[in-house]
Motif scaffolding. Structure first.
Motif, PDB file in Angstrom:
ATOM      1  N   SER A 142      35.871  56.056-156.112  1.00 20.26           N
ATOM      2  CA  SER A 142      36.988  56.086-157.056  1.00 20.26           C
ATOM      3  C   SER A 142      38.279  55.714-156.354  1.00 20.26           C
ATOM      4  N   CYS A 143      39.140  55.069-157.094  1.00 20.45           N
ATOM      5  CA  CYS A 143      40.442  54.680-156.578  1.00 20.45           C
ATOM      6  C   CYS A 143      41.473  55.085-157.623  1.00 20.45           C
TER       7      CYS A 143
ATOM      8  N   GLY B 173      40.951  45.728-156.872  1.00 24.70           N
ATOM      9  CA  GLY B 173      39.692  45.261-156.334  1.00 24.70           C
ATOM     10  C   GLY B 173      39.120  46.197-155.292  1.00 24.70           C
ATOM     11  N   TRP B 174      37.879  45.941-154.973  1.00 19.59           N
ATOM     12  CA  TRP B 174      37.195  46.658-153.896  1.00 19.59           C
ATOM     13  C   TRP B 174      36.764  45.634-152.846  1.00 19.59           C
ATOM     14  N   PHE B 175      37.089  45.929-151.607  1.00 21.50           N
ATOM     15  CA  PHE B 175      36.661  45.126-150.469  1.00 21.50           C
ATOM     16  C   PHE B 175      35.828  46.017-149.567  1.00 21.50           C
ATOM     17  N   ARG B 176      35.110  45.378-148.667  1.00 22.37           N
ATOM     18  CA  ARG B 176      34.374  46.160-147.672  1.00 22.37           C
ATOM     19  C   ARG B 176      34.380  45.414-146.347  1.00 22.37           C
ATOM     20  N   GLN B 177      34.250  46.196-145.289  1.00 22.97           N
ATOM     21  CA  GLN B 177      34.195  45.609-143.959  1.00 22.97           C
ATOM     22  C   GLN B 177      33.138  46.327-143.138  1.00 22.97           C
ATOM     23  N   ALA B 178      32.125  45.577-142.761  1.00 23.95           N
ATOM     24  CA  ALA B 178      31.067  46.110-141.913  1.00 23.95           C
ATOM     25  C   ALA B 178      31.439  45.881-140.453  1.00 23.95           C
ATOM     26  N   PRO B 179      30.886  46.659-139.545  1.00 24.48           N
ATOM     27  CA  PRO B 179      31.204  46.504-138.123  1.00 24.48           C
ATOM     28  C   PRO B 179      30.947  45.079-137.648  1.00 24.48           C
ATOM     29  N   GLY B 180      31.944  44.505-137.005  1.00 29.93           N
ATOM     30  CA  GLY B 180      31.808  43.163-136.458  1.00 29.93           C
ATOM     31  C   GLY B 180      31.873  42.048-137.474  1.00 29.93           C
TER      32      GLY B 180
ATOM     33  N   ALA C 254      29.330  49.874-144.875  1.00 32.24           N
ATOM     34  CA  ALA C 254      30.635  49.325-144.530  1.00 32.24           C
ATOM     35  C   ALA C 254      31.707  50.360-144.854  1.00 32.24           C
ATOM     36  N   VAL C 255      32.912  50.075-144.422  1.00 34.59           N
ATOM     37  CA  VAL C 255      34.071  50.811-144.917  1.00 34.59           C
ATOM     38  C   VAL C 255      34.571  50.070-146.149  1.00 34.59           C
ATOM     39  N   TYR C 256      34.714  50.802-147.229  1.00 32.69           N
ATOM     40  CA  TYR C 256      35.134  50.216-148.493  1.00 32.69           C
ATOM     41  C   TYR C 256      36.605  50.553-148.749  1.00 32.69           C
ATOM     42  N   TYR C 257      37.335  49.547-149.205  1.00 34.92           N
ATOM     43  CA  TYR C 257      38.758  49.701-149.480  1.00 34.92           C
ATOM     44  C   TYR C 257      39.050  49.294-150.907  1.00 34.92           C
ATOM     45  N   CYS C 258      39.875  50.060-151.587  1.00 32.76           N
ATOM     46  CA  CYS C 258      40.399  49.559-152.853  1.00 32.76           C
ATOM     47  C   CYS C 258      41.768  48.948-152.573  1.00 32.76           C
ATOM     48  N   THR C 259      42.126  48.003-153.394  1.00 36.77           N
ATOM     49  CA  THR C 259      43.364  47.271-153.181  1.00 36.77           C
ATOM     50  C   THR C 259      43.927  46.852-154.518  1.00 36.77           C
TER      51      THR C 259
ATOM     52  N   TRP D 248      46.834  48.860-150.276  1.00 40.12           N
ATOM     53  CA  TRP D 248      45.466  49.181-149.881  1.00 40.12           C
ATOM     54  C   TRP D 248      45.266  50.684-149.808  1.00 40.12           C
ATOM     55  N   GLY D 249      44.061  51.100-150.175  1.00 39.79           N
ATOM     56  CA  GLY D 249      43.685  52.496-150.006  1.00 39.79           C
ATOM     57  C   GLY D 249      43.357  52.781-148.553  1.00 39.79           C
ATOM     58  N   GLN D 250      43.002  54.023-148.292  1.00 37.07           N
ATOM     59  CA  GLN D 250      42.810  54.470-146.916  1.00 37.07           C
ATOM     60  C   GLN D 250      41.451  54.081-146.341  1.00 37.07           C
ATOM     61  N   GLY D 251      40.538  53.627-147.179  1.00 33.68           N
ATOM     62  CA  GLY D 251      39.208  53.276-146.698  1.00 33.68           C
ATOM     63  C   GLY D 251      38.245  54.444-146.795  1.00 33.68           C
ATOM     64  N   THR D 252      37.004  54.119-147.143  1.00 28.74           N
ATOM     65  CA  THR D 252      35.962  55.137-147.294  1.00 28.74           C
ATOM     66  C   THR D 252      34.669  54.605-146.691  1.00 28.74           C
TER      67      THR D 252
END
Length: 121
Positions: free
Chosen positions: A21-22, A35-42, A92-97, A111-115
């Protein structure tokens, strides 16, 4: 200024579900997208899904179509990402934006704080 506060996420086994939730506060016009973004390690940060607050149009990344659903409650200024049939590659770490515009043409400014979302095999 807009503030985005995320909740949800955690650890789940392959095939499980999680909900993110955001909650947005501050001035949000009808010409706004979250939107929702995500970032996986590397890996690079990638867009997962988006919803236009004004037009209600939705964008979902091909690799999560049929598994992830984005929804918005404009009265509560919340945007949720329901994630089903999760796979290890969704870890991944998921971010709302959020930003002015629509999902096809938006400049994300906040941007949100990341989850953290972790899917175990």
């Amino acid at each position: 200024e807009v503030q985005l506060v995320q909740s949800g996420g955690g650890l789940v086994q392959t095939g499980g579900s999680l909900r993110l939730s955001c909650e947005a506060s501050g001035f949000i016009s009808n010409d706004y997208a979250i939107g929702w973004f995500r970032q996986a390690p590397g890996k690079e940060r990638e867009g997962v899904s988006c919803v236009g607050i004004g037009d209600g149009r939705v964008y979902v990344k091909d690799s999560v179509k049929g598994r992830f659903t984005i929804s918005s409650d404009n009265a509560k200024h919340t945007v949720d990402l329901q994630m089903n049939s999760l796979k290890p590659e969704d870890t991944a770490v998921y971010y709302c934006t959020g930003g002015e515009g629509n999902c096809r043409d938006v400049s994300y400014d906040y941007w949100g704080q990341g989850t953290q979302v972790t899917v175990s095999s």
